[in-house]
Design an enzyme around this catalytic site. Structure first.
Site, short mmCIF file in Angstrom:
data_model
loop_
_atom_site.label_atom_id
_atom_site.label_comp_id
_atom_site.label_asym_id
_atom_site.label_seq_id
_atom_site.Cartn_x
_atom_site.Cartn_y
_atom_site.Cartn_z
N GLU A 1 18.00 48.27 70.18
CA GLU A 1 17.98 49.69 70.55
C GLU A 1 18.64 50.54 69.55
O GLU A 1 19.88 49.97 68.93
CB GLU A 1 18.80 49.71 72.18
CG GLU A 1 18.57 51.02 72.66
CD GLU A 1 19.31 51.32 74.05
OE1 GLU A 1 19.00 50.19 74.76
OE2 GLU A 1 19.91 52.23 74.21
N CYS B 1 22.92 46.60 73.42
CA CYS B 1 24.18 46.57 72.88
C CYS B 1 24.72 45.26 72.14
O CYS B 1 24.51 44.17 73.15
CB CYS B 1 25.58 47.08 73.71
SG CYS B 1 25.50 48.64 73.76
#
Lengths: 496, 592
Positions: free
Chosen positions: A386, A352
């Protein structure tokens, strides 16, 4: 891309044809799609929640093709009741909303074979707008779903039965064969009203809850932040007008007195980890989720308010947090951070990534991204963020990627050297896919006279030159004092 | 899109591609060649078509900067930032290293009083005299104990609605809060705490996150977060089974070894006890025998009263307080107690040996270097790592030469000081030439500690200290002079009382000679200092020609005689001191 996207393709609400008719403030319920004024324009908006305030009823609207962070509570006067409202399709909603909403990804990515059998989403919605089929006119006329004002609102309350992902695909297909559906639908509708009468639950479907922003305002350091998304802070905080978050330990308080008391006791002035980078502008700290569980949880809760696709389902143990700070005479202020799996099976170097809103649009995102790649270079690995990326994430990454690739290619061009995708990727610690996608997005990879070539468009060169005039800040890799942390097999398996 | 006319090869990522600028390729062709393909964005598909994102993506090529709108943050208006964050921050010079958790950095109780608490406390205090007020800190401490105790003794209070009774709370309070005045408030605060718990459904008073409680209905609840991760299942394979079996076998073996060790240790200790018992018996019997002998007036043949030679070995052991530790541990335990004054003999020998070997090595290297230098004498070696090092380099490391002058003790005056400040320190790796260069012929100066300054990371300054060639513990007279130590040796060995202990002393060393020459406190004690010292030294000095044993012996004898004569002369005032010096001398240094 597709022009329809810009003109506002219907993406809000469940798929398929819907009933349409006029509504009033009392009949308008959760799941309805109405025309709502946003920035002076009427837009389609799905109503996700309704609340009664002193100043009147308010509707929580998700606007068609607008990011969720722009959702808002809207007073009735901004809703255009002169236009038809699309009613929630009870049958579909029941299935879609209770099962589909939180698994949107799997639902929308219907296998290609499905697309042949039934009209694609786009065609479907176009059809619904043009033809406006009224499969059940008598339902909407004779028995408007407005008899009891609570009925439409609570239609998707009932999470009837436990959802089984994928199991409903057959039903969806069946739905397209009209006749049977009708009976089924009426049946379930009656059952639902019955349940409502006896059950009388006013709480909302849990998955719906997560679509609605639950914290209205956060006081954080010197700033008031307005959250973008849901974050699972203690449920009692939902009632607070403002919550307080300590700038250094990130602890959260709903009560002002508690917060001031906490501030008298809190002695942290920097993130509780080791500083691994420092220059005159920013510092980076490395924090182990296992060691600093409270702090990292607090950080995740905070960042969840600004990251839609972040999941707090699991604990923070398997992550390292790289926190960027700026120091003042009060301490190191959290600017942004990225988290990274201690061991990523997919080779991600970022899980994140977030720049806090008060620091956005100042180039901090690029510093964070650069730092993540500098760490990958130290590790000798190729990295990639990601997925899914958020819209802002995509833009930041695209910018970082294209800047670096173009700089590299310009150098190569000056030296008249060739370059393979792989060599670009290893020079920048980017995965080859990311390199290829960036090249394609910039239309730099062409097939010309029998061979592939990389062509740098003039416009990009100009843009780079202009950007260089701006004196941007960069991470200086020589200031990084960091060794890739090593975790033993037992740490990974057992968590110690 | 239009169908492609040319079918092109798939691009291999390893193929080197020519890099061109746009103008280096025909403009018309380029336009047609660029592909309008769908590029993977990595954004969730449902959001890919969002209006603002598309607008921004379109803008990438163009110069227009299309920003995605977000709810803007604001500067807090009401926040009294300076008040909430009063502590100024001082940046350390080095990178920060910290591992304290949030809880550890909190100064005070973990309970933070709320506005309700504040109201209560105000009204509570208003009913009391000013000196019996309960402070906010103490209020929080009491509440924290209540909350903790409740969470501990009634973890399911929320469900079964049990309240921890006050009787259970008070011991916890007594345990955590020592101040007596605070205890007077506890009962009232308990009632308040109880009422607050009641209004909040007996949940913990601090708003807390929802953690997993029940898998099934938790799964859907978006408020439940930070679940534990499932333990990763490892796939069962034969190879893994073998591995596991091996590990178990190894573990089993290790445990078995441990068990054996304990058994043997136990057996040894039992034997030791037996030994002690026998020893005691022997002693008692001897005592009886002695009594009997005295009674019967038997003289001579006292051999049976003392241990004969073969018993020598076990003797020292029982002297130690019998402890249930192995040999090794005893030896280790003694050393810290004994301090450095009780230097074990083996240690010094080892050091001697090492020093000897090192010296040999250094000599060898020096020899080789000399040889090499001779061989290269008229050339300048500019190879990567020249053996005869470049002059400047040598100078850089040079340190001790200057300090030796400073540290040289005036004659033999401050020997003891020097010894004190040179504890055994690790030998610094110094290039052999330097070592050679500093070591002077005089053995005394060789013992000088040398220093060097170097600049470490981040500009830190280091002073490295090399203790110089350490003298062996026993040959240093100053050490033995200390009464403490001579006492220690006094009772240490009883087995060879027939012959005086032999200490190996290098009688030729300058130090020894100097020492001996000072043994009788010279004229300095008798007459005015200054003049007489020089006189005395004039008498003594010529007698000490280095490394001449016979002469030295004579000198010693002479010095002693002189001193005794002097002592006899001035018995009145200085006698005790002189005598102490004289009597001590034979007990410590036994001339062979």
């Amino acid at each position: 891309m597709s022009p329809s996207a810009l003109s506002g393709e219907a993406a809000v609400g469940p798929e398929g044809p819907r009933q349409k008719s006029r509504a009033t403030i009392d009949t308008l319920g959760v799941g309805c799609i109405a025309m709502v004024e946003k920035n002076g324009q009427a837009r389609r908006a799905e109503i996700l929640s309704i609340k009664d305030t002193k100043s009147g009823r308010q509707f929580y609207c998700n606007f068609d093709n607008f990011n969720k962070r722009l959702d808002e509570w809207v007073p009735a006067k901004r809703i255009d009741f002169d236009q038809d409202v699309e009613w929630p399709n009870p049958d579909k909603d029941k299935q879609k909303d209770s099962k589909g909403k939180n698994t949107t990804v799997s639902k929308k990515k219907v296998p290609p074979s499905k697309a042949q059998k039934r009209p694609s989403k786009r065609e479907q919605s176009v059809a619904s707008e043009t033809v406006t089929p009224h499969p059940w006119p008598e339902v909407s006329d004779t028995q408007p779903p407005s008899k009891a004002p609570s009925t439409p609102r609570d239609l998707d309350l009932k999470s009837t039965g436990t959802p089984t992902v994928g199991g409903d695909e057959m039903d969806v297909d069946d739905d397209d064969q009209a006749p049977e559906v009708k009976k089924e639908m009426e049946f379930s509708r009656e059952a639902e009203i019955e349940k409502l009468r006896t059950g009388g639950s006013m709480t909302q479907n849990p998955t719906e809850l997560a679509r609605i922003r639950n914290i209205s305002k956060v006081q954080f350091g010197q700033f008031d932040l307005f959250p973008w998304y849901f974050s699972p802070y203690p449920e009692s905080f939902t009632q607070e007008d403002v919550i307080f978050i300590c700038e250094f330990c990130l602890s959260y308080y709903g009560d002002k007195k508690s917060f001031t008391r906490h501030r008298q006791k809190c002695s942290l002035q920097h993130p509780p980890g080791n500083e691994i980078y420092r220059d005159d502008y920013v510092s980076f700290f490395e924090i182990d989720g296992r060691r600093q569980r409270t702090w990292c949880r607090n950080l995740c809760l905070l960042s969840k308010m600004f990251l839609d696709h972040k999941t707090l389902y699991y604990d923070v143990d398997p992550f390292l947090f790289y926190v960027m700070t700026q120091k003042t005479e009060k301490g190191h202020h959290l600017v942004g951070y990225f988290s990274k799996e201690k061991e990523s099976a997919d080779g991600y170097n970022v899980a994140c990534i977030l720049t806090l809103p008060q620091y956005q649009r100042k180039g901090f995102g690029r510093l964070l991204i650069q730092f993540s790649y500098e760490l990958s270079k130290v590790e000798g690995k190729l990295g990639s963020p990601e997925k899914p990326l958020s819209d802002l994430g995509l833009l930041s990454y695209r910018q970082y990627w294209s800047e670096n690739i173009i700089d590299l290619l310009l150098e190569l061009n000056d030296r008249d050297e060739k370059s393979s995708i792989e060599s670009i990727s290893s020079a920048l610690a980017m995965t080859t896919q990311d390199v290829e996608h960036t090249l394609q997005a910039l239309k730099m990879q062409v097939y010309h006279k029998g061979e592939h070539k990389l062509v740098i468009p003039e416009s990009m060169i100009l843009q780079r030159e202009k950007a260089k005039m701006k004196k941007k800040r960069y991470i200086s890799p020589e200031n990084i004092q960091w060794k890739p942390p090593v975790f033993t097999a037992s740490t990974r398996t057992w968590g110690w | 899109m239009t169908t492609r006319k040319v079918r092109y090869k798939k691009l291999n990522i390893k193929t080197p591609l020519p890099v061109l600028r746009e103008h280096q390729i025909d403009a018309n062709e380029y336009e047609s060649l660029t592909t309008e393909s769908q590029i993977v964005t990595g954004v969730e598909q449902a959001e890919e078509n969002e209006y603002h994102l598309q607008a921004a993506l379109k803008g990438v090529g163009a110069s227009v900067d299309n920003e995605i709108p977000v709810p803007p943050p604001q500067k807090s208006v009401e926040a009294d930032y300076g008040e909430l964050y009063p502590t100024p921050y001082v940046e350390p010079r080095n990178y920060i290293k910290s591992s304290d958790t949030v809880e550890e950095t909190l100064k005070g109780s973990l309970y933070d009083m709320t506005t309700d608490d504040d109201d209560f406390l105000r009204s509570y205090n208003s009913k009391r005299p000013a000196n019996a007020h309960l402070s906010e800190d103490n209020f929080e401490r009491i509440m924290e104990v209540f909350e903790d105790t409740a969470a501990e003794s009634a973890p399911y209070a929320e469900v079964d609605n049990t309240f921890v009774p006050f009787e259970l709370m008070s011991p916890a309070i007594n345990h955590h809060i020592r101040e007596k005045p605070v205890h007077g408030h506890v009962k009232a605060i308990y009632e308040y705490w109880r009422s607050r718990r009641q209004t909040t459904g007996n949940k913990s008073l601090h708003p807390s996150l929802k953690f997993e409680t029940h898998q099934e209905h938790d799964d859907m609840d978006p408020y439940v977060c930070f679940r534990r991760r499932e333990v990763r299942q490892t796939r069962k394979t034969r190879a893994r089974d073998v591995q596991v079996a091996d590990k178990l076998k190894k573990l089993r073996k290790e445990l078995e070894d441990g068990r054996q060790l304990v058994i043997f240790a136990h057996r040894r200790e039992i034997l030791k006890r037996e030994l002690l018992k026998t020893d005691k018996l022997v002693y008692e019997q001897r005592a009886k025998l002695k009594e009997a002998k005295i009674k019967l007036n038997i003289k001579g043949d006292d051999d049976d009263l003392i241990n004969t030679k073969p018993q020598k070995r076990p003797k020292p052991e029982p002297q130690q307080p019998p402890r249930a530790v192995s040999h090794n541990q005893i030896r280790l335990a003694v050393r810290p107690d004994g301090g450095r004054s009780m230097e074990p003999v083996e240690l010094t020998l080892l050091r001697d040996k090492q020093a000897e070997r090192q010296l040999e090595l250094l000599n060898n290297i020096e020899l080789k270097v000399q040889e090499h230098r001779r061989w290269n004498s008229n050339y300048i070696d500019l190879t990567a790592d020249p053996l005869p090092p470049v002059k400047e380099e040598q100078e850089q490391n040079f340190r001790p030469a200057k300090t030796t002058y400073l540290m040289t003790p005036p004659a033999s005056a401050s020997d003891s000081m020097e010894m004190d400040e040179t504890p055994a320190a690790p030998e610094k790796s110094v290039t052999p030439f330097i070592f050679q260069a500093t070591s002077l012929e005089d053995s005394d100066q060789e013992e000088m500690p040398s220093f060097r300054r170097r600049v470490g990371r981040l500009g830190r300054l280091f002073i490295d200290r090399r203790p110089g060639k350490l003298s062996t513990g026993l040959s240093s007279p100053t050490r033995e002079l200390s009464s403490l130590q001579s006492d220690r040796w006094k009772y240490d060995d009883d087995d060879d009382d027939d012959e005086p202990p032999v200490y190996k002393v290098d009688t030729n060393s300058l130090r020894q000679m100097k020492f001996r020459s000072t043994i009788p406190p010279p004229a300095s004690l008798l007459r005015r200092p200054g003049l007489d010292i020089t006189q005395l030294q004039a008498a003594n000095r010529p007698v000490i020609p280095p490394s001449q044993a016979a002469l030295m012996q004579a000198a010693q004898a002479q010095a002693q005689a002189k001193a005794q004569a002097l002592a006899a002369q001035t018995q009145g005032t200085q006698a005790p001191l002189v005598q102490a010096a004289i009597t001590q001398q034979p007990s410590t240094v036994h001339p062979p």
